[in-house]
Design a protein around this motif. Sequence first.
Motif, PDB file in Angstrom:
ATOM      1  N   ALA A 186      -6.449  -7.080   3.376  1.00  0.00           N
ATOM      2  CA  ALA A 186      -6.065  -7.919   2.240  1.00  0.00           C
ATOM      3  C   ALA A 186      -7.291  -8.522   1.567  1.00  0.00           C
ATOM      4  N   ILE A 187      -8.271  -8.928   2.359  1.00  0.00           N
ATOM      5  CA  ILE A 187      -9.496  -9.494   1.788  1.00  0.00           C
ATOM      6  C   ILE A 187     -10.249  -8.439   0.987  1.00  0.00           C
ATOM      7  N   VAL A 188     -10.336  -7.228   1.510  1.00  0.00           N
ATOM      8  CA  VAL A 188     -11.038  -6.158   0.799  1.00  0.00           C
ATOM      9  C   VAL A 188     -10.292  -5.783  -0.477  1.00  0.00           C
ATOM     10  N   LEU A 189      -8.979  -5.745  -0.427  1.00  0.00           N
ATOM     11  CA  LEU A 189      -8.206  -5.447  -1.631  1.00  0.00           C
ATOM     12  C   LEU A 189      -8.444  -6.511  -2.698  1.00  0.00           C
ATOM     13  N   PHE A 203      -3.031  -3.745  17.673  1.00  0.00           N
ATOM     14  CA  PHE A 203      -2.690  -3.772  16.258  1.00  0.00           C
ATOM     15  C   PHE A 203      -3.949  -3.818  15.409  1.00  0.00           C
ATOM     16  N   VAL A 204      -3.846  -3.263  14.206  1.00  0.00           N
ATOM     17  CA  VAL A 204      -4.906  -3.358  13.211  1.00  0.00           C
ATOM     18  C   VAL A 204      -4.746  -4.696  12.505  1.00  0.00           C
ATOM     19  N   ASP A 205      -5.852  -5.379  12.266  1.00  0.00           N
ATOM     20  CA  ASP A 205      -5.802  -6.676  11.601  1.00  0.00           C
ATOM     21  C   ASP A 205      -5.581  -6.474  10.097  1.00  0.00           C
ATOM     22  N   PRO A 206      -4.437  -6.883   9.555  1.00  0.00           N
ATOM     23  CA  PRO A 206      -4.182  -6.670   8.128  1.00  0.00           C
ATOM     24  C   PRO A 206      -4.918  -7.663   7.230  1.00  0.00           C
ATOM     25  N   LEU A 207      -5.461  -8.733   7.796  1.00  0.00           N
ATOM     26  CA  LEU A 207      -6.162  -9.726   6.983  1.00  0.00           C
ATOM     27  C   LEU A 207      -7.416  -9.137   6.344  1.00  0.00           C
TER      28      LEU A 207
END
Length: 114
Positions: free
Chosen positions: A72-75, A65-69
């Motif tokens: 979210a931090i970059v956004l 899986f790709v880490d969505p955290l």
Amino acid sequence: MNLILLLVIGFLVFIGTYMILSINLIRIVIGISIYTHAGNLIIMSMGKYGPHMSEPLIQGHAQNFVDPLLQAIVLTAIVIGFGMTAFLLVLIYRTYRVTKEDEISALKGDEDDE
């Protein structure tokens, strides 16, 4: 891929430093914005991306899986960087309206003001 990304990040930091060391206030803001882009690329480079990675869905049976955290931090960093850039541009505009100068040397106080 990582070497190219590392070179791009280094180039952005170099250009950002060059712009921040300028005496023009607009160039300083552009340099700070370039720094935020370099920081976003550093954060995104921490994740593992590729064609074998998938989204973290509950119904899927994928193993990687790709880490969505990180996304979210970059956004969040993009939004904060945009707000900071907008604030600095308004501050520079107001400084220009008051002093009629767009260089940082105009912001120095006189020695008699102490």
